[in-house]
Design a protein around this motif. Structure first.
Motif, PDB file in Angstrom:
ATOM      1  N   LYS A 242       0.822  -1.214   0.000  1.00 53.76           N
ATOM      2  CA  LYS A 242       0.000   0.000   0.000  1.00 53.76           C
ATOM      3  C   LYS A 242       0.853   1.261   0.000  1.00 53.76           C
ATOM      4  O   LYS A 242       0.577   2.247   0.695  1.00 53.76           O
ATOM      5  CB  LYS A 242      -0.936   0.025   1.224  1.00 53.76           C
ATOM      6  N   ALA A 243       1.922   1.222  -0.819  1.00 52.99           N
ATOM      7  CA  ALA A 243       2.809   2.379  -0.923  1.00 52.99           C
ATOM      8  C   ALA A 243       2.105   3.503  -1.679  1.00 52.99           C
ATOM      9  O   ALA A 243       1.250   3.241  -2.534  1.00 52.99           O
ATOM     10  CB  ALA A 243       4.093   1.990  -1.654  1.00 52.99           C
ATOM     11  N   PRO A 244       2.435   4.765  -1.382  1.00 53.80           N
ATOM     12  CA  PRO A 244       1.893   5.872  -2.172  1.00 53.80           C
ATOM     13  C   PRO A 244       2.246   5.696  -3.651  1.00 53.80           C
ATOM     14  O   PRO A 244       3.266   5.097  -3.973  1.00 53.80           O
ATOM     15  CB  PRO A 244       2.592   7.099  -1.577  1.00 53.80           C
ATOM     16  N   GLU A 245       1.409   6.213  -4.531  1.00 56.84           N
ATOM     17  CA  GLU A 245       1.579   5.974  -5.962  1.00 56.84           C
ATOM     18  C   GLU A 245       2.959   6.364  -6.469  1.00 56.84           C
ATOM     19  O   GLU A 245       3.553   5.671  -7.292  1.00 56.84           O
ATOM     20  CB  GLU A 245       0.500   6.729  -6.748  1.00 56.84           C
ATOM     21  N   ASN A 246       3.489   7.486  -5.966  1.00 58.71           N
ATOM     22  CA  ASN A 246       4.793   7.947  -6.448  1.00 58.71           C
ATOM     23  C   ASN A 246       5.960   7.154  -5.861  1.00 58.71           C
ATOM     24  O   ASN A 246       7.104   7.350  -6.260  1.00 58.71           O
ATOM     25  CB  ASN A 246       4.975   9.437  -6.135  1.00 58.71           C
ATOM     26  N   LEU A 247       5.677   6.218  -4.928  1.00 59.52           N
ATOM     27  CA  LEU A 247       6.730   5.401  -4.325  1.00 59.52           C
ATOM     28  C   LEU A 247       6.613   3.926  -4.698  1.00 59.52           C
ATOM     29  O   LEU A 247       7.427   3.115  -4.257  1.00 59.52           O
ATOM     30  CB  LEU A 247       6.696   5.529  -2.796  1.00 59.52           C
ATOM     31  N   VAL A 248       5.641   3.597  -5.525  1.00 60.72           N
ATOM     32  CA  VAL A 248       5.418   2.201  -5.904  1.00 60.72           C
ATOM     33  C   VAL A 248       6.650   1.600  -6.567  1.00 60.72           C
ATOM     34  O   VAL A 248       6.987   0.430  -6.378  1.00 60.72           O
ATOM     35  CB  VAL A 248       4.189   2.096  -6.843  1.00 60.72           C
ATOM     36  N   ILE A 249       7.359   2.404  -7.350  1.00 62.43           N
ATOM     37  CA  ILE A 249       8.496   1.896  -8.118  1.00 62.43           C
ATOM     38  C   ILE A 249       9.725   1.647  -7.242  1.00 62.43           C
ATOM     39  O   ILE A 249      10.724   1.078  -7.709  1.00 62.43           O
ATOM     40  CB  ILE A 249       8.833   2.882  -9.264  1.00 62.43           C
ATOM     41  N   LEU A 250       9.677   2.032  -5.960  1.00 66.03           N
ATOM     42  CA  LEU A 250      10.823   1.845  -5.076  1.00 66.03           C
ATOM     43  C   LEU A 250      11.159   0.371  -4.861  1.00 66.03           C
ATOM     44  O   LEU A 250      12.322   0.027  -4.647  1.00 66.03           O
ATOM     45  CB  LEU A 250      10.582   2.523  -3.728  1.00 66.03           C
ATOM     46  N   GLY A 251      10.174  -0.500  -4.913  1.00 58.76           N
ATOM     47  CA  GLY A 251      10.445  -1.924  -4.750  1.00 58.76           C
ATOM     48  C   GLY A 251      11.330  -2.438  -5.863  1.00 58.76           C
ATOM     49  O   GLY A 251      12.362  -3.082  -5.625  1.00 58.76           O
ATOM     50  N   TYR A 252      10.932  -2.153  -7.085  1.00 59.74           N
ATOM     51  CA  TYR A 252      11.724  -2.554  -8.252  1.00 59.74           C
ATOM     52  C   TYR A 252      13.094  -1.897  -8.228  1.00 59.74           C
ATOM     53  O   TYR A 252      14.114  -2.544  -8.494  1.00 59.74           O
ATOM     54  CB  TYR A 252      10.967  -2.156  -9.521  1.00 59.74           C
ATOM     55  N   THR A 253      13.141  -0.617  -7.874  1.00 57.43           N
ATOM     56  CA  THR A 253      14.412   0.122  -7.882  1.00 57.43           C
ATOM     57  C   THR A 253      15.384  -0.442  -6.852  1.00 57.43           C
ATOM     58  O   THR A 253      16.574  -0.602  -7.139  1.00 57.43           O
ATOM     59  CB  THR A 253      14.160   1.614  -7.599  1.00 57.43           C
ATOM     60  N   SER A 254      14.909  -0.750  -5.654  1.00 63.04           N
ATOM     61  CA  SER A 254      15.799  -1.290  -4.612  1.00 63.04           C
ATOM     62  C   SER A 254      16.327  -2.661  -5.013  1.00 63.04           C
ATOM     63  O   SER A 254      17.496  -2.979  -4.776  1.00 63.04           O
ATOM     64  CB  SER A 254      15.065  -1.365  -3.278  1.00 63.04           C
ATOM     65  N   PHE A 255      15.466  -3.472  -5.641  1.00 63.82           N
ATOM     66  CA  PHE A 255      15.888  -4.793  -6.113  1.00 63.82           C
ATOM     67  C   PHE A 255      16.967  -4.677  -7.187  1.00 63.82           C
ATOM     68  O   PHE A 255      18.037  -5.297  -7.097  1.00 63.82           O
ATOM     69  CB  PHE A 255      14.671  -5.543  -6.660  1.00 63.82           C
ATOM     70  N   ILE A 256      16.723  -3.877  -8.195  1.00 65.71           N
ATOM     71  CA  ILE A 256      17.637  -3.810  -9.335  1.00 65.71           C
ATOM     72  C   ILE A 256      18.937  -3.113  -8.963  1.00 65.71           C
ATOM     73  O   ILE A 256      20.002  -3.399  -9.526  1.00 65.71           O
ATOM     74  CB  ILE A 256      16.957  -3.115 -10.538  1.00 65.71           C
ATOM     75  N   LEU A 257      18.903  -2.203  -7.986  1.00 63.50           N
ATOM     76  CA  LEU A 257      20.117  -1.527  -7.541  1.00 63.50           C
ATOM     77  C   LEU A 257      21.107  -2.523  -6.961  1.00 63.50           C
ATOM     78  O   LEU A 257      22.282  -2.551  -7.338  1.00 63.50           O
ATOM     79  CB  LEU A 257      19.773  -0.457  -6.503  1.00 63.50           C
ATOM     80  N   MET A 258      20.637  -3.389  -6.052  1.00 60.06           N
ATOM     81  CA  MET A 258      21.534  -4.350  -5.422  1.00 60.06           C
ATOM     82  C   MET A 258      21.944  -5.450  -6.406  1.00 60.06           C
ATOM     83  O   MET A 258      23.066  -5.968  -6.330  1.00 60.06           O
ATOM     84  CB  MET A 258      20.867  -4.961  -4.193  1.00 60.06           C
ATOM     85  N   MET A 259      21.065  -5.797  -7.308  1.00 55.43           N
ATOM     86  CA  MET A 259      21.401  -6.790  -8.315  1.00 55.43           C
ATOM     87  C   MET A 259      22.526  -6.275  -9.212  1.00 55.43           C
ATOM     88  O   MET A 259      23.453  -7.008  -9.563  1.00 55.43           O
ATOM     89  CB  MET A 259      20.162  -7.112  -9.151  1.00 55.43           C
ATOM     90  N   THR A 260      22.452  -5.006  -9.559  1.00 54.26           N
ATOM     91  CA  THR A 260      23.484  -4.388 -10.396  1.00 54.26           C
ATOM     92  C   THR A 260      24.824  -4.341  -9.678  1.00 54.26           C
ATOM     93  O   THR A 260      25.862  -4.725 -10.232  1.00 54.26           O
ATOM     94  CB  THR A 260      23.057  -2.958 -10.788  1.00 54.26           C
ATOM     95  N   LEU A 261      24.822  -3.884  -8.431  1.00 53.17           N
ATOM     96  CA  LEU A 261      26.068  -3.795  -7.663  1.00 53.17           C
ATOM     97  C   LEU A 261      26.696  -5.174  -7.493  1.00 53.17           C
ATOM     98  O   LEU A 261      27.913  -5.333  -7.628  1.00 53.17           O
ATOM     99  CB  LEU A 261      25.790  -3.163  -6.295  1.00 53.17           C
TER     100      LEU A 261
END
Length: 386
Positions: A237-256
């Motif tokens: 139930k994240a705010p609409e402008n924060l929904v993409i944070l899940g994907y972003t946090s996942f892909i950030l650590m995957m990249t590193l």
């Protein structure tokens, strides 16, 4: 063709850019899934069916892709097919209905699979020429593209840019990268290794095992790419402008993880690395299931990303060492099974979510990580080897 004569210093960079371009196309699609789902009034089960059309397209060309690459070379396929992938992305942005989108996603899956096998074959050929370990970094480029796609998607959404115009920008960027890269590729064609037997008869049990490990890992990756936004939207139930944070946090650590992966694999070996990857993916998924709070899930998705980072590069880099058939054929088999997990995982999640809850889907996929760790510990190819 002599491998040394086929090499030039721009090849590693060109291959890096192709991995980046491929990842940018897919991540751009992934970043828009929640919006497309809402715009076309698609429920979870319908979305699962749509996502299933991509692996169906992939399966329809699994054998053909390996054979075409063995005949024309990975560079030949990249030059002829690569731009079809972003072209079908454009058509996704124009799809006015569920059924139109379904047809486009089928061909999106076909073109994506052809490009995936071609660029991975190109990477293995460059590794064999340079005698350097590069595949983890190349997959890091794909992940970095995923992070870039997430950021661009977030920007486009907040600027209220339409899906088609978003995808048009991606098409232009990918076209520029392709124009540079296609002039700097290996031209190895494995004519000395004709493949007359069926691909299924030519492979060995080790390749099957590698394919299954890749499948399990990429099923979890697919779940994160395609459903992380929906998970944050409906469960967290994240705010609409924060929904993409899940994907972003996942892909950030995957990249590193992938950019530092070569050194980790060399130090600890693939067996230990794969076992740790499975445990991390499983632990992160269970954490998100039992504690669906915003900041806890961000941390959980980072853990999943770290666990996902090195499993597939470890599998792919092993393929050439255990196969007696043409590299393109062996890689086609293993990568197709692996990528099948990437494409079939999301539809499975949709069906489970429609019948029960999205958390049940993530809980099931957490078990995939445990199974991966067990398999990695049992396979002889990973014992006492880096």
């Amino acid at each position: 063709m002599n491998e040394k004569e086929s090499f030039n210093a721009k090849m590693p960079t060109a291959c890096f850019l192709l991995f980046f371009a491929h990842g940018l196309v897919f991540s751009s699609w992934a970043s828009r899934i929640p919006i497309i789902k809402t715009a076309l009034s698609i429920n979870e089960a319908q979305l699962g069916t749509l996502l299933l059309l991509m692996p169906i397209g992939q399966l329809s060309t699994m054998v053909l892709a390996g054979k075409l690459i063995s005949v024309y070379g990975s560079s030949g396929i990249i030059k002829r097919v690569f731009l079809l992938y972003p072209f079908f992305l454009l058509l996704i942005g124009l799809s006015p209905s569920y059924w139109t989108l379904a047809a486009v996603l089928f061909f999106f899956g076909i073109s994506g699979n052809m490009c995936n096998i071609a660029v991975n074959t190109q990477a293995i050929e460059i590794e064999s020429i340079t005698k350097r370990s590069l595949l983890s970094s190349y997959h890091g480029a794909w992940c970095f593209a995923g992070l870039t796609g997430a950021v661009v998607g977030l920007l486009m959404i907040n600027l209220h840019v339409g899906t088609f115009y978003h995808f048009a920008v991606i098409f232009i960027l990918v076209g520029i990268l392709w124009l540079y890269s296609k002039r700097n590729l290996t031209n190895i064609i494995h004519k000395a290794e004709p493949q007359t037997r069926s691909i299924f008869k030519a492979v060995n049990p080790t390749l099957v095992g590698l394919g299954i490990i890749g499948f399990l890992s990429m099923a979890i990756e697919g779940a994160m790419f395609d459903w992380s936004g929906v998970y944050f939207q409906t469960i967290v139930k994240a705010p609409e402008n924060l929904v993409i944070l899940g994907y972003t946090s996942f892909i950030l650590m995957m990249t590193l993880g992938r950019f530092i992966g070569n050194r980790i694999i060399e130090k600890y070996g693939k067996k230990i690395v794969l076992q740790c990857c499975g445990i991390l993916m499983s632990g992160g998924l269970f954490l998100s299931v039992f504690f669906p709070e915003l900041w806890i899930c961000i941390i959980a998705f980072m853990i999943i990303g770290l666990g996902s980072s090195l499993s597939v590069p470890s599998v792919y880099s092993t393929v050439g060492k255990v196969s007696t058939i043409a590299p393109s054929i062996a890689l086609s088999f293993v990568s197709s099974i692996s990528f099948l997990g990437f494409l079939m995982g999301p539809p499975l999640i949709g069906y489970i979510a429609e019948s029960f809850d999205l958390r049940y889907s993530y809980g099931l996929f957490a078990c995939f990580g445990i199974l991966l760790a067990v398999m990695a510990g049992q396979m002889k190819v990973f014992r006492n080897k880096n």
